[in-house]
Enzyme design. Sequence first.
Site, PDB file in Angstrom:
ATOM      1  CE  LYS A 189      17.850 152.166  92.475  1.00 57.08           C
ATOM      2  NZ  LYS A 189      16.806 151.236  92.720  1.00 57.08           N
ATOM      3  CB  THR A 190      21.600 153.021  89.241  1.00 61.68           C
ATOM      4  OG1 THR A 190      20.243 152.668  89.484  1.00 61.68           O
ATOM      5  CG2 THR A 190      22.298 151.863  88.571  1.00 61.68           C
ATOM      6  CG  ASP A 241      19.095 148.078  93.410  1.00 62.19           C
ATOM      7  OD1 ASP A 241      18.900 149.174  93.979  1.00 62.19           O
ATOM      8  OD2 ASP A 241      18.866 147.880  92.201  1.00 62.19           O
ATOM      9  CD  GLU A 242      14.389 148.944  93.513  1.00 67.55           C
ATOM     10  OE1 GLU A 242      13.854 149.555  94.471  1.00 67.55           O
ATOM     11  OE2 GLU A 242      14.276 149.297  92.328  1.00 67.55           O
ATOM     12  CD  GLN A 278      10.658 154.859  94.242  1.00 66.58           C
ATOM     13  OE1 GLN A 278      10.506 154.347  93.153  1.00 66.58           O
ATOM     14  NE2 GLN A 278      11.708 155.601  94.548  1.00 66.58           N
ATOM     15  NE  ARG A 337       8.379 156.090  88.823  1.00 70.42           N
ATOM     16  CZ  ARG A 337       9.547 155.943  89.422  1.00 70.42           C
ATOM     17  NH1 ARG A 337      10.567 155.403  88.796  1.00 70.42           N
ATOM     18  NH2 ARG A 337       9.719 156.367  90.665  1.00 70.42           N
TER      19      ARG A 337
END
Length: 806
Positions: free
Chosen positions: A73-74, A260-261, A291, A644
């Site tokens: 996504k970044t 973002d987020e 998340q 993770r």
Amino acid sequence: MSSYNEEDAFEAAARPHSAAEPARGLSLSQRAMGHARPTAQMDYLEGLNTAQRAAVEALDGPVLMLAGAGTGKTKALTCRIAHLLNTGRARPHEILAVTFTNKAAREMKTRVAGLMGETIEGMPWLGTFHSVCVKQLRRHAELVGLKSNFTILDSDDVIRLLKQVISAANIDEKRWPARQLAGIIDAWKNRAWTPAKVPSGEQAAFNGHALDLYKAYQARLKTLNACDFGDLLLHMVTIFQAHPDLLADYQRRFRFLLVDEYQDTNVAQYMWLRLLASGHKNICCVGDDDQSIYGWRGAEVGNILRFEKDFPGAKVVRLEQNYRSTPHILAAASAVIEGNSGRLGKTLWTATPDGEKVRLIGHWDGEEEARWIGEEIEAMQSGTRGMTPFGLDSMAILVRASHQMRAFEDRFLTIGLPYRVIGGPRFYERLEIRDAMGYFRVVMSPEDDLAFERIVNTPKRGVGGKAMQDIQHMARSNGVALKEGARLAVEGGVLKGKAKGSIAQLLADLDRWSGLAGEAGIGPVELAEQILDESGYTTMWLNDKTPEAPGRLENLKELVKALEQFENLGGFLEHVALIMDNESEEAGEKVTLMTLHGAKGLEFPAVFLPGWEEGLFPSQRSMDESGQKGLEEERRLAYVGITRAEEVCTISFAGNRRVYGQWQSQLPSRFIDELPEDHVDVLTPPGLYGGGYGAAAPQTSSSFESRVAKADVYESPGWKRLQERSQQAARARAKTTPSQARDMVIDMKAVSSFGIGDRVFHQKFGYGEVMEVEGDKLLIEFDRAGPKKLVAKFVVDAASAGDVPF
DNA sequence: CGTGGTACAGTTTTT
DNA sequence: CTGTACCACG
């Protein structure tokens, strides 16, 4: 819900602008690209997959980028910014891009710069929600009764201020702690409730005084020319709502918004974004509802779930190709998160080969879990277990609560395994740093009462409660700040003796430093050193003989060093108020130890997830406080944890754990039941006794007692019987599945044939007598260890244990 | 004003 | 069991 009662006003403001439904996506951006023909500069598009590319190229109108864990996504977000710039759709200052952390903002800046090839002019409006709001608020502070040089209080200041407010209201601070009030007010601010907007149903807290205290607190903030973190956003929302012309200015200024987020935004942030986006609706929100783990801090998953309703006609792009984890790991994570309701839904997939299954292992207790993980880390490091070796840097242990780290630290210290803890006390929150900052603050702004209070008697100057009261009284009756009040108190002869002399000295020092700060000749480093030395603060720690003192002096040195990068003290103070992160990345090969929350956004080749037990994870408190919602957030935390891991993910649980000094027996987490058996290897030897990698008995030989217990119990008929039975159970099944492993524990726990007065033996506590029986739980009075509550399966009949002499 | 004692609480923490 | 926060005493 009244938290959204601003929407109507918002919609009204939006309507005049929202007429044109722009042709979205490829067509328009390609038209724009006709101008600036795709050049080598647009190479970045080639590196994107279909979904990422769609998200990057849909420049106009609302876009929701649902980006699963590890789906790049970044990359998509930064390419989108580069694309906006490259196609000439926006200039750098016309893009508003917000993140939650400074780290994320920094990374985005670097990556955009990288994509653009050469250095472009900076992006002034790429930053955290808070830093962007500070920038706006400094320009319009007068609209909420502040001056543009207002100070930003950290949570410590807030607590101290609230204590004053509470005692000023004659409320017993014992019964109604400031900490709690701070939490309530913060939650209200997160919901964008100014005192006038707090619903009457919410005001019961603090004996019904919470709202009055909130009002008094806001008034105090105003007189102090200060605001807290929550205010930064709330004030901007208030300003935009009250000044449509100003809002319109900003709507024109920011032609494109990126967030973002998004799943972590609270109501205030949501409203701020909607206000800014309401004109052109060029807003691209990136996030993952699975998340969302900050609900307890005010984040509203609802914001992301509602996006399509909020922005009709929004384009939703799902990033589902995962570039991080193996299929087994993804399958396990997906199966767990499946248990949640109301998800937007994504199906993660990957092109990488299968790899290891998720590994599951149970242990006798928390210490043994730590022991096993320590050994496993060493084994994986040297490449046994049939895997390629892992460096220590590539392994991490992710825990639910920070107190779980202790067992690991203890163990790793004894075996000499290098580790690093992420997320301890933060640098700028340390006592000595805050003290030093207090001096800097008073020097820069003599009206900063909170800072003055902090440093007036640090180091000790003989200024106690009485002297302080006099100063406060003097300041209040003259309507001046504390520092000025102190001066009046000295001159007016109110203060006597020791206090008078030392305050006079302090005031003279402060004035001198303030003077120096205004001079051109002196740099911030030199000034800071002078302040710390002349105030006696450095000396205070030099004379301190406690073991922490040297570390504190080190930290002060680091603080001064950090000043090198700033033009002046003022600039530094602003920076620190908003940058509260832990910079210190110690070098060296080390295992990482951190909380699940801290791990969001990170990845490691090998991840250990210990402590998967009911009550601990999912946390009992979450479930008590937030019920089903709480449980679902815990489940998302489990999802974050598993995702993770890149190659190997090892989940574990312990049958017993010491909680607040009391031994408690634990049930394996319900999340273990939710793991898909086809993707899990159960390492737990049948029966869980002793745990270990196929080992029957714990290898601990740290104390005489445990050696005795080992010799005794593991040779006993009772033990052998249990072993035999669980091996039979294992043979009866082709292979143990996660939920079977869990059931096995539960089954065995149910077998309790003990009665009151029975003599029993426990491997850790030795012999004892059953005092009470409560289902499968026994209250046992141990001869040496005292009373303990245990599940029956963890003790054996004393006679059978006693059969074997040692 | 500084210290020692006791009482009490005790997740997660981007800014 | 631990850490801290506050109070009484010296």
